[in-house]
Design an enzyme around this catalytic site. Structure first.
Site, PDB file in Angstrom:
ATOM      1  N   HIS A 276     -13.415 -38.889 -17.907  1.00  0.00           N
ATOM      2  CA  HIS A 276     -12.931 -39.975 -18.754  1.00  0.00           C
ATOM      3  C   HIS A 276     -13.735 -41.228 -18.472  1.00  0.00           C
ATOM      4  O   HIS A 276     -14.191 -41.449 -17.340  1.00  0.00           O
ATOM      5  CB  HIS A 276     -11.435 -40.233 -18.491  1.00  0.00           C
ATOM      6  CG  HIS A 276     -10.786 -41.085 -19.532  1.00  0.00           C
ATOM      7  ND1 HIS A 276     -10.790 -42.461 -19.472  1.00  0.00           N
ATOM      8  CD2 HIS A 276     -10.129 -40.756 -20.672  1.00  0.00           C
ATOM      9  CE1 HIS A 276     -10.153 -42.944 -20.534  1.00  0.00           C
ATOM     10  NE2 HIS A 276      -9.752 -41.933 -21.268  1.00  0.00           N
ATOM     11  N   GLU A 334      -7.089 -34.204 -23.266  1.00  0.00           N
ATOM     12  CA  GLU A 334      -7.378 -33.256 -24.340  1.00  0.00           C
ATOM     13  C   GLU A 334      -6.950 -31.822 -24.044  1.00  0.00           C
ATOM     14  O   GLU A 334      -6.549 -31.086 -24.948  1.00  0.00           O
ATOM     15  CB  GLU A 334      -8.869 -33.311 -24.682  1.00  0.00           C
ATOM     16  CG  GLU A 334      -9.284 -34.646 -25.283  1.00  0.00           C
ATOM     17  CD  GLU A 334     -10.779 -34.882 -25.214  1.00  0.00           C
ATOM     18  OE1 GLU A 334     -11.478 -34.065 -24.561  1.00  0.00           O
ATOM     19  OE2 GLU A 334     -11.246 -35.877 -25.774  1.00  0.00           O
TER      20      GLU A 334
END
Length: 385
Positions: A276, A334
């Site tokens: 991330h 995700e």
């Protein structure tokens, strides 16, 4: 590597590539604290709201600035967004033609077109010409109507009749009903509500920043949303959830995970669902959604995909820690978002639009906030030709 920007007063500013850690605006909407592994909406923990599946309350908080203080306020907001889910008659009439014309396009692109049609039918004006109240109404309208458009265009694309919204239902339950034609199990509704609550806002990511840039020009809110959707469609941003399922499909069995991951890392490929731009700890949304997915599995509402995801996650983290030392690559939102959406019966090509249906709330709030600044965002570049 930094680039040097020339300012009007001839001073030079070194700016990191990608604008990493560069503050470009102030906001009261929310914050992501990557080192701490937390995020909030107007000071209220996003994880706590998502864990309690308080989607409408989080929507109200982000859109108009406060959680409901009474049951009456909560009901009033639910009724407001319920009424806003109904499409204009002219848009309903145009949907079959829109679905046919855009059949070769991805659903995110179809959503962009649908939002523009609704905005035109509603007679929405540029943000520059509207009051703050009108801007907030625009934002709520577009976020409310997006799930209706996603579901209707999907059903038309598969040869099924669209299902009209039921303003009396909670928005997440109504979305699944409009999409599948059947009422979803309450636990599936809560699972999806947890995910969507956690997806409403997340700092100045690429799509949110795009929405703010467009809003700074005074354009209409549909243009802000359409630009943000374009940014979200990129695989490096919101276009990745379905790719995590493709990864699980390729691996197939936990015993094959380590060889698969080592091959991808050695060839320099990115592992979708991991890493991330902000978090240097575990993404708190991933931890939340892993728990949600495992509860669905325990309740018999999700299958072995959950077990595979958990096993693959464990293997990927082990291999990344070995091969990418010092990179702090952890699971992001995700992986388990995809597992939950699949369990809810949402087709893979609708994962990104479904995510967008929640993020539209955040985009709208940011566009309204940026429009109040009254100053166009106009950075400089450094010519190197």
């Amino acid at each position: 590597m930094a680039i040097t920007i020339d300012r009007d007063d001839d001073r030079l500013i070194d700016v990191p590539r990608g604008l990493t850690n560069v503050v470009v605006a102030e906001t009261r909407i929310g914050d992501v604290r990557g080192a701490e592994g937390t995020f909030h909406y107007r000071g209220v923990s996003g994880v706590d709201l998502a864990a309690e599946a308080r989607f409408e309350d989080a929507w109200r908080l982000v859109a108009i600035g406060a959680l409901p203080r009474t049951a009456q306020e909560a009901t009033a907001f639910r009724e407001r967004i319920g009424a806003a889910r109904v499409l204009p008659a002219t848009t309903v009439d145009a949907l079959p033609a829109l679905a046919a014309i855009t059949a070769a396009l991805d659903p995110t692109t179809r959503l962009r077109t649908g939002l523009a049609l609704v905005s035109a039918a509603d007679g929405r004006r540029p943000l520059y010409d509207e009051t703050t109240t009108e801007r907030e109404d625009d934002a709520i309208r577009l976020a409310a109507v997006a799930p209706t458009l996603i579901a209707a265009l999907h059903r038309l694309s598969i040869g099924a009749e669209p299902v009209s919204p039921d303003p009396a239902l909670p928005p997440v339950a109504d979305y699944l009903r409009m999409l599948t034609g059947e009422e979803a199990h309450p636990r599936l509704v809560d699972a999806l509500a947890s995910y969507l609550t956690a997806a409403i806002d997340h700092g100045f990511n690429a799509s949110t920043f795009t929405a703010r840039v467009i809003a700074s020009t005074g354009a209409d809110l549909a243009s802000c949303a359409d630009g943000a959707l374009g940014a979200l469609a990129g695989p490096l941003h919101g276009g990745a959830p379905s790719r995590t399922l493709e990864m699980l499909d390729e691996i197939g069995d936990p015993s094959a995970a380590e060889a698969w991951v080592r091959d991808r890392v050695s060839s320099g490929e990115r592992i979708m669902g991991f890493g991330h731009a902000v978090y240097r700890t575990e993404d708190p949304r991933s931890r939340l959604l892993r728990d949600v997915a495992q509860r669905l599995r325990a309740d018999g509402l999700a299958g072995e995909r959950v077990d595979l995801a958990v096993a693959v996650e464990r293997t990927v983290l082990h291999v990344l820690d070995e091969l990418k030392q010092g990179r702090a690559l952890r699971t992001n939102v995700e992986l388990y978002a995809a597992v939950i959406m699949e369990a809810c019966g949402i087709p893979r090509d609708l994962f990104t639009p479904t995510f967008a249906s929640a993020r539209l709330i955040g985009w709208g709030a940011h566009a309204v906030e940026q429009a109040q600044e009254g100053k166009i965002l106009r950075p400089s570049s450094r010519y190197i030709g």
